[in-house]
Design a protein around this motif. Structure first.
Motif, PDB file in Angstrom:
ATOM      1  N   PHE A  34       0.834  -1.207   0.000  1.00 59.93           N
ATOM      2  CA  PHE A  34       0.000   0.000   0.000  1.00 59.93           C
ATOM      3  C   PHE A  34       0.866   1.253   0.000  1.00 59.93           C
ATOM      4  N   TRP A  35       1.868   1.274   0.871  1.00 64.24           N
ATOM      5  CA  TRP A  35       2.735   2.453   0.939  1.00 64.24           C
ATOM      6  C   TRP A  35       3.606   2.586  -0.302  1.00 64.24           C
ATOM      7  N   ARG A  36       4.033   1.468  -0.840  1.00 61.03           N
ATOM      8  CA  ARG A  36       4.819   1.548  -2.087  1.00 61.03           C
ATOM      9  C   ARG A  36       3.984   2.145  -3.216  1.00 61.03           C
ATOM     10  N   THR A  37       2.692   1.764  -3.248  1.00 58.53           N
ATOM     11  CA  THR A  37       1.810   2.324  -4.280  1.00 58.53           C
ATOM     12  C   THR A  37       1.654   3.833  -4.109  1.00 58.53           C
ATOM     13  N   LEU A  38       1.468   4.276  -2.860  1.00 58.10           N
ATOM     14  CA  LEU A  38       1.338   5.710  -2.608  1.00 58.10           C
ATOM     15  C   LEU A  38       2.621   6.454  -2.976  1.00 58.10           C
ATOM     16  N   ILE A  39       3.750   5.879  -2.603  1.00 57.31           N
ATOM     17  CA  ILE A  39       5.033   6.542  -2.910  1.00 57.31           C
ATOM     18  C   ILE A  39       5.253   6.616  -4.415  1.00 57.31           C
ATOM     19  N   ASP A  40       4.897   5.548  -5.139  1.00 54.53           N
ATOM     20  CA  ASP A  40       5.048   5.575  -6.604  1.00 54.53           C
ATOM     21  C   ASP A  40       4.149   6.652  -7.224  1.00 54.53           C
ATOM     22  N   LEU A  41       2.913   6.777  -6.736  1.00 62.15           N
ATOM     23  CA  LEU A  41       2.015   7.808  -7.256  1.00 62.15           C
ATOM     24  C   LEU A  41       2.581   9.202  -7.001  1.00 62.15           C
ATOM     25  N   SER A  42       3.162   9.385  -5.826  1.00 59.26           N
ATOM     26  CA  SER A  42       3.691  10.697  -5.473  1.00 59.26           C
ATOM     27  C   SER A  42       4.956  11.030  -6.236  1.00 59.26           C
ATOM     28  N   ARG A  43       5.891  10.095  -6.259  1.00 60.75           N
ATOM     29  CA  ARG A  43       7.202  10.387  -6.853  1.00 60.75           C
ATOM     30  C   ARG A  43       7.200  10.287  -8.383  1.00 60.75           C
ATOM     31  N   ASP A  44       6.503   9.290  -8.901  1.00 57.13           N
ATOM     32  CA  ASP A  44       6.570   9.053 -10.350  1.00 57.13           C
ATOM     33  C   ASP A  44       5.494   9.819 -11.126  1.00 57.13           C
ATOM     34  N   ASP A  45       4.278   9.915 -10.562  1.00 55.91           N
ATOM     35  CA  ASP A  45       3.168  10.548 -11.279  1.00 55.91           C
ATOM     36  C   ASP A  45       2.863  11.956 -10.793  1.00 55.91           C
ATOM     37  N   GLY A  46       3.548  12.411  -9.755  1.00 58.51           N
ATOM     38  CA  GLY A  46       3.323  13.771  -9.275  1.00 58.51           C
ATOM     39  C   GLY A  46       1.964  13.990  -8.639  1.00 58.51           C
ATOM     40  N   VAL A  47       1.403  12.959  -8.000  1.00 54.10           N
ATOM     41  CA  VAL A  47       0.084  13.069  -7.369  1.00 54.10           C
ATOM     42  C   VAL A  47       0.265  13.532  -5.929  1.00 54.10           C
ATOM     43  N   THR A  48      -0.484  14.575  -5.552  1.00 55.11           N
ATOM     44  CA  THR A  48      -0.467  15.034  -4.163  1.00 55.11           C
ATOM     45  C   THR A  48      -1.434  14.188  -3.348  1.00 55.11           C
ATOM     46  N   ILE A  49      -0.959  13.650  -2.244  1.00 58.26           N
ATOM     47  CA  ILE A  49      -1.755  12.739  -1.414  1.00 58.26           C
ATOM     48  C   ILE A  49      -1.886  13.335  -0.016  1.00 58.26           C
ATOM     49  N   PHE A  50      -3.122  13.457   0.454  1.00 57.75           N
ATOM     50  CA  PHE A  50      -3.388  13.905   1.820  1.00 57.75           C
ATOM     51  C   PHE A  50      -3.709  12.675   2.673  1.00 57.75           C
ATOM     52  N   LEU A  51      -3.057  12.579   3.816  1.00 52.95           N
ATOM     53  CA  LEU A  51      -3.236  11.434   4.697  1.00 52.95           C
ATOM     54  C   LEU A  51      -3.585  11.931   6.090  1.00 52.95           C
ATOM     55  N   SER A  52      -4.635  11.385   6.676  1.00 53.66           N
ATOM     56  CA  SER A  52      -5.013  11.701   8.050  1.00 53.66           C
ATOM     57  C   SER A  52      -4.771  10.456   8.898  1.00 53.66           C
ATOM     58  N   THR A  53      -3.972  10.580   9.938  1.00 47.16           N
ATOM     59  CA  THR A  53      -3.615   9.411  10.753  1.00 47.16           C
ATOM     60  C   THR A  53      -3.247   9.856  12.154  1.00 47.16           C
ATOM     61  N   HIS A  54      -3.395   8.922  13.114  1.00 46.32           N
ATOM     62  CA  HIS A  54      -2.956   9.135  14.484  1.00 46.32           C
ATOM     63  C   HIS A  54      -1.650   8.382  14.775  1.00 46.32           C
ATOM     64  N   PHE A  55      -1.146   7.651  13.796  1.00 44.89           N
ATOM     65  CA  PHE A  55       0.051   6.828  14.003  1.00 44.89           C
ATOM     66  C   PHE A  55       1.260   7.558  13.437  1.00 44.89           C
ATOM     67  N   MET A  56       2.212   7.843  14.314  1.00 41.88           N
ATOM     68  CA  MET A  56       3.365   8.628  13.896  1.00 41.88           C
ATOM     69  C   MET A  56       4.296   7.845  12.986  1.00 41.88           C
ATOM     70  N   ASN A  57       4.289   6.494  13.074  1.00 37.51           N
ATOM     71  CA  ASN A  57       5.140   5.728  12.153  1.00 37.51           C
ATOM     72  C   ASN A  57       4.643   5.852  10.711  1.00 37.51           C
ATOM     73  N   GLU A  58       3.323   6.136  10.544  1.00 41.42           N
ATOM     74  CA  GLU A  58       2.811   6.422   9.200  1.00 41.42           C
ATOM     75  C   GLU A  58       3.088   7.874   8.818  1.00 41.42           C
ATOM     76  N   ALA A  59       2.944   8.769   9.778  1.00 44.48           N
ATOM     77  CA  ALA A  59       3.170  10.184   9.488  1.00 44.48           C
ATOM     78  C   ALA A  59       4.618  10.441   9.083  1.00 44.48           C
ATOM     79  N   GLU A  60       5.565   9.644   9.611  1.00 44.46           N
ATOM     80  CA  GLU A  60       6.979   9.841   9.287  1.00 44.46           C
ATOM     81  C   GLU A  60       7.274   9.604   7.811  1.00 44.46           C
ATOM     82  N   ARG A  61       6.403   8.888   7.123  1.00 39.32           N
ATOM     83  CA  ARG A  61       6.620   8.618   5.704  1.00 39.32           C
ATOM     84  C   ARG A  61       6.231   9.817   4.824  1.00 39.32           C
ATOM     85  N   CYS A  62       5.526  10.805   5.407  1.00 37.82           N
ATOM     86  CA  CYS A  62       5.038  11.947   4.626  1.00 37.82           C
ATOM     87  C   CYS A  62       6.126  13.018   4.485  1.00 37.82           C
TER      88      CYS A  62
END
Length: 470
Positions: free
Chosen positions: A1-29
């Motif tokens: 799931f995260w690899r897909t999001l990263i590919d969309l962001s880095r390769d396709d230039g898609v801006t992704i908004f993520l709402s989370t309470h988990f800091m280990n997920e927030a660190e990836r942003c």
């Protein structure tokens, strides 16, 4: 799931908004916004937020921000150095108004419209189709009224009277009536709208300079049409009497009696289109723009994207006015097309100031779209918003704007309702510029009133729209 999001962001230039309470997920942003109770506590990259608090992890930094926001003090610590003090200085408060945020909201709403061809088509084609339907379908012209004569005299004078009616474009002669029972039956069936009953002594009384009586029976099922028909009958009868008196005076070499001729100002042709078409423009520019604007805000509530408004520094004014601008532009485009239809299809010319009409229309559609947003501030579903906007806009616009009855002739509650809504102020502008040749000198109070409605609806909508969900 995260690899897909990263590919969309880095390769396709898609801006992704993520709402989370988990800091280990927030660190990836790339950037993070700490929030509490709808307020932004800190913004920056994960590394910047950790260094700003002097924490070991992002979670510790987040907890420290939450404690500070809640007013929970930590144990006393050693005084921080000047550089550390600068590092933990709170983020400056967002500006109360930022044109970039307003433009971002306008651009987003425009993209939403462009992605929805059905709604966009309704915005442009709806007013055009309704304009044609109302322009051709609603007419106060009373022509080709079916009439028949119950001529019990059958004299030259009675035949001339019937010919006066049959030669008029307002009446269409039918087969004559032979009895009183037939008169009642043909009127009751709707075959005739008018019956002229001529008494047996009509010709003799007229020649003897006595006052003959003439009965005219009208179908009063439609009061407006019957009242108009009565005016036509009175006019034709008066014209017949004057013509008869003139012929008698000519034969006796007496002076010709005075002739009275009635003329209508502003609408000499007495065509309904000259009055209806400008009024239909008023109706279309309150119904469609108000509904479209209301849907634009309520749709955010139904889809949940209203959270973007509640979780970002954007102000109520930037959000509402930014979403309103595309609909104002669409309404002005519809106005241009409606004016072209009035000029080309219905041949209704603009006799007054075109720039006054354009300015009044801009203020009017700003008020009507603001009215839609005001309704959307109180409703939660698109169905409720459409229903409420349609009822609260079209009924007062038809009954209390001057379309059917002049506002000046209304009294009490009806007059108050009319003057408290924009259509009653725009109707005199539309009809006045099209038919009476009015300009800014006569219509400036209407322009001020329309501008006041725009500001009023915008301010009240801002007060009614909640920045934080209850």
């Amino acid at each position: 799931f995260w690899r897909t999001l990263i590919d969309l962001s880095r390769d396709d230039g898609v801006t992704i908004f993520l709402s989370t309470h988990f800091m280990n997920e927030a660190e990836r942003c790339d950037r993070i916004s700490f929030m509490h109770a709808g307020k932004v506590l800190a913004v920056g990259t994960p590394q910047e937020l950790v260094e700003k608090r002097g924490a070991n992890t992002l979670e510790e930094s987040f907890i420290a921000d939450l404690k500070e926001a809640a007013g929970i003090a930590d144990a006393p610590e050693e005084p921080a150095s000047a550089s550390d003090a600068a590092a933990v200085r709170p983020t400056p408060a967002a500006r109360r108004f930022d044109p970039r945020r307003l433009w971002a909201c306008t651009r987003r709403e425009t993209m939403e419209l462009l992605r929805d061809p059905i709604r966009l088509s309704f915005a442009f084609l709806g007013p055009l189709l309704l304009m044609l339907a109302f322009g051709f379908g609603i007419s106060f012209d009373v022509e080709n009224l079916k009439f028949a004569a119950y001529d019990q005299d059958n004299s030259m004078e009675s035949r001339q009277l019937v010919e006066a009616f049959s030669s008029s474009r307002y009446f269409s002669e039918q087969a004559p009536i032979r009895s009183a029972a037939e008169l009642d039956q043909r009127l009751r069936s709707g075959e005739l709208q008018l019956v002229i009953e001529i008494p047996p002594s009509f010709g003799r009384d007229l020649m003897a300079a006595r006052t003959p009586e003439l009965s005219v029976w009208l179908d009063g099922a439609m009061p407006f049409r019957a009242e108009t028909t009565r005016g036509y009958v009175t006019g034709l009868a008066t014209q017949y009497v004057q013509s008869f008196a003139a012929s008698q005076a000519a034969s006796s070499h007496a002076p010709t009696p005075v002739m009275i001729e009635t003329r209508f100002r502003y609408n000499q042709a007495f065509k309904s289109a000259n009055a209806m078409v400008p009024s239909v423009i008023m109706l279309m520019l309150i119904l469609i723009p108000a509904i479209m604007s209301a849907i634009g805000v309520v749709r955010e509530k139904e889809t949940g994207s209203i959270a973007n408004f509640r979780s970002t520094p954007i102000s109520r004014f930037e959000f509402l006015f930014g979403k309103q601008l595309p609909y104002i532009a669409i309404a002005m485009g519809s106005f241009v097309m409606l004016v072209l239809i009035a000029l080309i299809v219905f041949a209704v010319p603009i006799k007054g100031s075109a720039w006054v009409l354009g300015l009044a229309t801009l203020l009017y559609v700003s008020a009507t779209t603001g009215f839609g947003q005001l309704i959307s501030s109180f409703t939660r579903t698109q169905v409720a918003a459409v229903f409420a906007t349609a009822i609260l806009s079209i009924i007062p616009a038809v009954n209390f704007s001057g379309l059917m009855v002049p506002v000046a002739s209304l009294s009490g509650g009806g007059r108050m309702i009319g003057m408290s809504l924009p259509p009653a102020w725009y109707q005199p502008v539309s009809v006045g510029v099209f038919t009476k040749g009015l300009g800014a000198g006569e219509l400036w109070p209407n322009l001020l009133a329309l501008g006041g409605f725009f500001l009023l609806f915008l301010i009240v909508a801002q007060l009614a729209l909640r920045k934080q969900e209850a």
